[in-house]
Design a protein around this motif. Structure first.
Motif, PDB file in Angstrom:
ATOM      1  N   LEU A   1      40.533  58.278  50.727  1.00  0.00           N
ATOM      2  CA  LEU A   1      39.308  58.092  49.932  1.00  0.00           C
ATOM      3  C   LEU A   1      39.587  57.247  48.691  1.00  0.00           C
ATOM      4  CD1 LEU A   1      37.805  61.674  50.250  1.00  0.00           C
ATOM      5  CD2 LEU A   1      36.889  59.581  51.211  1.00  0.00           C
ATOM      6  N   GLU A   2      40.751  57.450  48.087  1.00  0.00           N
ATOM      7  CA  GLU A   2      41.104  56.643  46.918  1.00  0.00           C
ATOM      8  C   GLU A   2      41.286  55.181  47.339  1.00  0.00           C
ATOM      9  OE1 GLU A   2      41.346  56.722  42.891  1.00  0.00           O
ATOM     10  OE2 GLU A   2      40.865  58.380  44.250  1.00  0.00           O
ATOM     11  N   TYR A   3      41.882  54.975  48.515  1.00  0.00           N
ATOM     12  CA  TYR A   3      42.033  53.611  49.040  1.00  0.00           C
ATOM     13  C   TYR A   3      40.667  52.969  49.278  1.00  0.00           C
ATOM     14  CZ  TYR A   3      42.923  49.907  52.408  1.00  0.00           C
ATOM     15  OH  TYR A   3      42.939  48.702  53.064  1.00  0.00           O
ATOM     16  N   GLN A   4      39.742  53.750  49.853  1.00  0.00           N
ATOM     17  CA  GLN A   4      38.394  53.218  50.107  1.00  0.00           C
ATOM     18  C   GLN A   4      37.719  52.800  48.808  1.00  0.00           C
ATOM     19  OE1 GLN A   4      36.020  55.954  52.411  1.00  0.00           O
ATOM     20  NE2 GLN A   4      37.660  56.323  53.853  1.00  0.00           N
ATOM     21  N   LEU A   5      37.882  53.608  47.756  1.00  0.00           N
ATOM     22  CA  LEU A   5      37.252  53.276  46.479  1.00  0.00           C
ATOM     23  C   LEU A   5      37.866  52.008  45.887  1.00  0.00           C
ATOM     24  CD1 LEU A   5      36.893  56.802  44.841  1.00  0.00           C
ATOM     25  CD2 LEU A   5      35.105  55.394  45.847  1.00  0.00           C
TER      26      LEU A   5
ATOM     27  N   ALA B   1      36.668  49.203  48.028  1.00  0.00           N
ATOM     28  CA  ALA B   1      35.212  49.206  48.259  1.00  0.00           C
ATOM     29  C   ALA B   1      34.917  49.160  49.757  1.00  0.00           C
ATOM     30  CB  ALA B   1      34.544  48.044  47.537  1.00  0.00           C
ATOM     31  N   ASP B   2      35.718  49.935  50.510  1.00  0.00           N
ATOM     32  CA  ASP B   2      35.607  49.934  51.979  1.00  0.00           C
ATOM     33  C   ASP B   2      34.943  51.236  52.435  1.00  0.00           C
ATOM     34  OD1 ASP B   2      35.859  49.768  54.667  1.00  0.00           O
ATOM     35  OD2 ASP B   2      38.039  49.938  54.736  1.00  0.00           O
ATOM     36  N   THR B   3      33.669  51.159  52.814  1.00  0.00           N
ATOM     37  CA  THR B   3      32.972  52.345  53.334  1.00  0.00           C
ATOM     38  C   THR B   3      32.412  52.039  54.716  1.00  0.00           C
ATOM     39  OG1 THR B   3      30.966  51.637  52.192  1.00  0.00           O
ATOM     40  CG2 THR B   3      32.378  53.206  51.034  1.00  0.00           C
ATOM     41  N   SER B   4      33.163  51.277  55.497  1.00  0.00           N
ATOM     42  CA  SER B   4      32.662  50.859  56.809  1.00  0.00           C
ATOM     43  C   SER B   4      32.546  52.053  57.741  1.00  0.00           C
ATOM     44  CB  SER B   4      33.597  49.823  57.425  1.00  0.00           C
ATOM     45  OG  SER B   4      34.866  50.404  57.651  1.00  0.00           O
ATOM     46  N   ARG B   5      31.787  51.849  58.839  1.00  0.00           N
ATOM     47  CA  ARG B   5      31.563  52.914  59.819  1.00  0.00           C
ATOM     48  C   ARG B   5      32.821  53.240  60.612  1.00  0.00           C
ATOM     49  NH1 ARG B   5      26.538  54.319  61.168  1.00  0.00           N
ATOM     50  NH2 ARG B   5      27.118  54.719  63.315  1.00  0.00           N
TER      51      ARG B   5
END
Length: 562
Positions: free
Chosen positions: A381-385, A388-392
């Protein structure tokens, strides 16, 4: 400390993807090849279709398939429809608050424990029959009825419905929080629509889209469940998943090949069911749109029936758990006595001889798998933030282990582990549990983590000049409650795992769940009851700690109580 390292952050999604995807891939391949006769470990090196001929010549096969489809679909649809119905009638009432407070304990109860509790309640010699005998039924002996393990699978369907309903309610509550429900209800009522009509025509179509993946999970689980089917499901014929498990457990190596083919047939059933549910969803949405466009106003129906059903369900669950507790302190309890003639703590006092090994194994596996999963989830989740990666793709990767039937790839995983003599130890069992614990921990935490106000971190970093220090001192404490709940959910999921423990543990690693399921198939009810109480108690204690500890720890911080 230095700012969060981008290279180190990449490790989390890489490790998580490898942990989740590699077992699925290699497990599937090692199940696919034996299904076509290629099984080198058993000196079978020729591809052939004989295994499929053997599978299709098994006479009760199609009965098992039909039974699987009927019970799986009925349980999943009943859970969904009942959850929608209850939310429609209970939203923003005191019943809604009641639901919010009582859901967590019921979610913590493992499936096998719930099935055993219902078995003790509904069986011909169960507590319900004792309560009405002989004064109402004239029965002095248990009747020859099939109130459980019936040929139609109704008791299996009931057990799955009762256990999946709280999950669907929780998912719908989360989906409701993402919609302007109050504003939609107010607007609809100002146009002379009843609140129920607003729910049915406006809100349900939006909710159905948002809970598509959780519903697929419930559907796939209901079609492929083994432990619940073994406890309370039909015995002749059994469901397809249980039939495949019996073939995999057989000492005859040829039947394991048939089991591999059967697991692929089960996968086909799941895939077709998911495609069918997509078609039904499209049909439903089209129909609801046409219906809403007609603008017909209808009067509201009474909410008493829905609330009565809710009370009945809660009472049934409480009675089921109460009868388990009574059996654990029973010495002699003959039918049709309502209560035991003699009480005893004998089976609690003797618990050390049969309970300690499964208890410590369960605790060690559950704590380890939940803790490792939580660390990986936070890292992802920290990597996604950061990216800015919230892909499906994240959702697909997390849901895939939950949608695929466990028997489809666990057999292949077992074969791979057997080749390298890695089966039958605690470490590999923990790894197998992580495959299923990690997705649930991720799904329970992702909403709260992404909703965290990043301005807190920006302010903390500007003061401390350290990302890690700010992360440890500000962000993690502020997310203590959702982190604790994610850990508790992961812990409960691990405690409930049955097939991963048996396949990867190779029968040498016993847990509370494996022992409880084995005892439920003809063992002493008093020992079974003690086992089930511990199996239920552990997740409940962890859930309680996850809720209570943040309140106590931050009792002087008013802003952290929400």
């Amino acid at each position: 400390m230095r700012e969060f390292s981008q290279k180190a952050a990449v490790l989390f999604p890489v490790v998580t993807g490898a942990l989740l995807m590699l077992p699925l891939l290699f497990g599937f391949i090692d199940t696919l090849l034996p299904a076509f006769g290629y099984f080198p470990i058993a000196s079978k090196h020729q591809f052939s279709l004989n295994v499929w001929q053997q599978l299709f010549s098994y006479s009760p096969l199609w009965q098992s398939v039909l039974l699987t489809v009927f019970t799986g679909w009925a349980a999943a649809l009943l859970s969904l429809i009942t959850a929608l119905w209850l939310i429609m009638h209970c939203y923003q009432s005191r019943w809604w608050q009641f639901l919010e407070k009582t859901l967590a304990p019921f979610l913590a109860i493992p499936h096998a424990a719930m099935a055993i509790a219902l078995l003790f309640l509904l069986a011909p010699s169960g507590w319900l029959m004792r309560l009405v005998s002989p004064w109402l039924t004239d029965f002095n002996y248990p009747p020859l009825w099939q109130t459980t393990q019936d040929a139609w699978g109704l008791s299996l369907m009931l057990a799955l419905w009762v256990k999946e309903l709280p999950f669907m309610l929780l998912v719908l509550m989360s989906a409701c929080s993402q919609l302007p429900v109050k504003r939609s209800l107010a607007l609809g009522q100002s146009l002379a629509y009843s609140s129920q009509q607003v729910w049915q025509d406006i809100l349900f179509p939006q909710l159905i889209k948002r809970i598509r993946l959780p519903f697929f999970t419930v559907l796939a689980f209901s079609l492929t469940v083994v432990d619940v089917a073994q406890i309370i499901g039909p015995s002749k014929p059994v469901t397809l998943a249980l039939l495949v498990w019996q073939w995999f457990s057989d000492s005859n190596i040829d039947l394991r090949l048939v089991g591999a083919a059967g697991s692929l047939l089960l996968l086909a059933v799941v895939v077709l069911s998911v495609l069918l549910s997509l078609g039904l969803e499209k049909l439903y949405l089209t129909r609801q749109l046409n219906k809403a466009m007609q603008g017909v106003r209808k009067s509201a129906s009474s909410a008493k029936l829905a609330r009565g059903l809710l009370v009945t369900l809660v009472i049934s669950l409480v009675l089921s758990l109460l009868v388990i507790l009574i059996w654990s302190i029973t010495w002699r309890w003959r039918f049709p006595d309502v209560l035991p003639a003699q009480w005893s703590l004998h089976y609690w006092q003797q618990a050390g001889s049969y309970l300690l090994a499964p208890l410590f194994n369960s605790l060690g596996i559950a704590f380890s798998s939940a803790a490792i999963s939580l660390i990986l989830v936070v890292g992802c989740l920290e990597y996604q933030l950061k990216q800015a990666d919230t892909s499906r793709w994240w959702s697909i990767m997390m849901y895939l282990p939950l949608l695929l039937p466990q028997v489809v790839f666990l057999f292949g995983v077992q074969v791979q582990l057997f080749k390298y003599r890695l089966d039958g130890n605690l470490i590999t069992v923990i790894w197998a549990h992580i495959i299923f614990v990690l997705p649930y921990a991720y799904l329970s935490l992702v909403g709260s983590y992404r909703a965290f106000d990043k301005r807190y971190m920006q302010a903390a970093v500007s003061l401390s000049h350290s990302y890690w220090r700010s992360f440890m001192a500000v962000k993690l404490p502020m997310l203590t409650r959702p982190l604790g709940l994610a850990f508790a959910i992961g812990f409960a999921v691990s405690i409930a795992q049955y097939l991963p423990t048996l396949f990867v543990g190779a029968g040498r690693v016993s847990t509370l769940t494996t022992e409880a399921v084995a005892l439920a198939s003809g063992g002493d009810r008093r020992i079974t009851a003690v086992m089930v109480i511990w199996q239920t108690l552990l997740p409940l204690l962890v859930y309680s700690a996850a809720i209570a500890w943040p309140k106590w720890r931050y009792r002087h911080f008013r802003g952290m109580h929400s």
